[in-house]
Design an enzyme around this catalytic site. Sequence first.
Site, short mmCIF file in Angstrom:
data_model
loop_
_atom_site.label_atom_id
_atom_site.label_comp_id
_atom_site.label_asym_id
_atom_site.label_seq_id
_atom_site.Cartn_x
_atom_site.Cartn_y
_atom_site.Cartn_z
CE1 TYR A 57 26.34 32.54 36.35
CE2 TYR A 57 26.88 30.95 34.64
CZ TYR A 57 26.24 32.11 35.04
OH TYR A 57 25.50 32.82 34.12
CB ILE A 241 22.45 29.92 27.52
CG1 ILE A 241 22.03 31.26 28.14
CG2 ILE A 241 23.51 30.15 26.46
CD1 ILE A 241 23.12 31.91 28.96
CE LYS A 243 20.61 24.81 36.63
NZ LYS A 243 20.17 25.29 37.95
CB SER A 244 18.07 21.07 31.83
OG SER A 244 17.51 19.93 32.46
CB VAL A 245 21.11 19.17 36.29
CG1 VAL A 245 21.67 20.53 36.69
CG2 VAL A 245 19.81 18.89 37.05
NE ARG A 249 12.71 18.52 33.45
CZ ARG A 249 12.51 18.82 34.72
NH1 ARG A 249 13.36 19.63 35.35
NH2 ARG A 249 11.48 18.32 35.38
CG ASN A 253 15.89 22.49 27.14
OD1 ASN A 253 14.66 22.46 27.11
ND2 ASN A 253 16.57 22.63 28.27
#
Length: 288
Positions: A57, A241, A243-245, A249, A253
């Site tokens: 990543y 897992i 993903k959110s920035v 959200r 989650n």
Amino acid sequence: MAVAAAAASVPHIKLNDDDEIPQIGLGLLRIKDEDVAPVVETALHLGYRHIDGAAGYNNEGGVGNALAATGYNRGRKREKLWVTTKLRDSEQGYDSALAAFDRQLSLLRVEYVDMYMIHWPTPFDWRAGETWKAFAKLREEGRVRTLGVCNFLPEHLERLHKETGEWPAVNQIELHPTWQQRDVVAFCKEHGIAVEAYSPMARGADLNAGNGTIAEIAKAHNVSPAQVILRWHIENGTIIIPKSVHEERQRQNLDVFGFALTLDEHAAIDALDGPKRAGHDPLTFSYA
């Protein structure tokens, strides 16, 4: 949901090595190194205690900065956090894996990681057996607690077991309502391997699956479509897992424990299984 309540509500999944992993974590794919620190810091504040990263990543340095800034890289706070990272596929092999881990640990600014994973099986250039021996050495040294793999099909798991005598604790795979990989999941369960889903919503594509099926269930429970899908995973016993920035959200989650799907709703999501994956094929792909 309050921070303390969020952290307390997330169940832990017991692994075949007797370790326990929080069932919900934060995925970090496709977040730039210079952008990832505030994302991780926000998640930790909201109550996430499971961070899922990877060398591939290219953001481990930023993750390490976030852990250091929040104090989650040392001491008692570190003990409460599950940190996963993955080996870059080009660095599979015994000596290369050991060298890679040293670099990754330095970037993450921690003394150990909770789980180290082989990212892809690369059957066309198989080195998982030798890589696993390096992983086992790191585990013996106390620098890694749990060993896992990603994207392994049953044939890859069997080959790894034949070469090492071990089954991984976790197999992280692409898993969502329209790509359920039931044969892989069944094999893992039969052999005591926990299943972890990345892209648990197919990068958002499954939010609209089934001609409104997910939306109807969400409306019935006054929750979002994303929460419905994540709840389905939770009820299946799958580690997820998402993903959110975005802070809101991330909060949603984590907030999937105030409702439960009915048997009919769960079956309706089961019925969305389809023939096409959203991601890459484990037989041909390498995350170099």
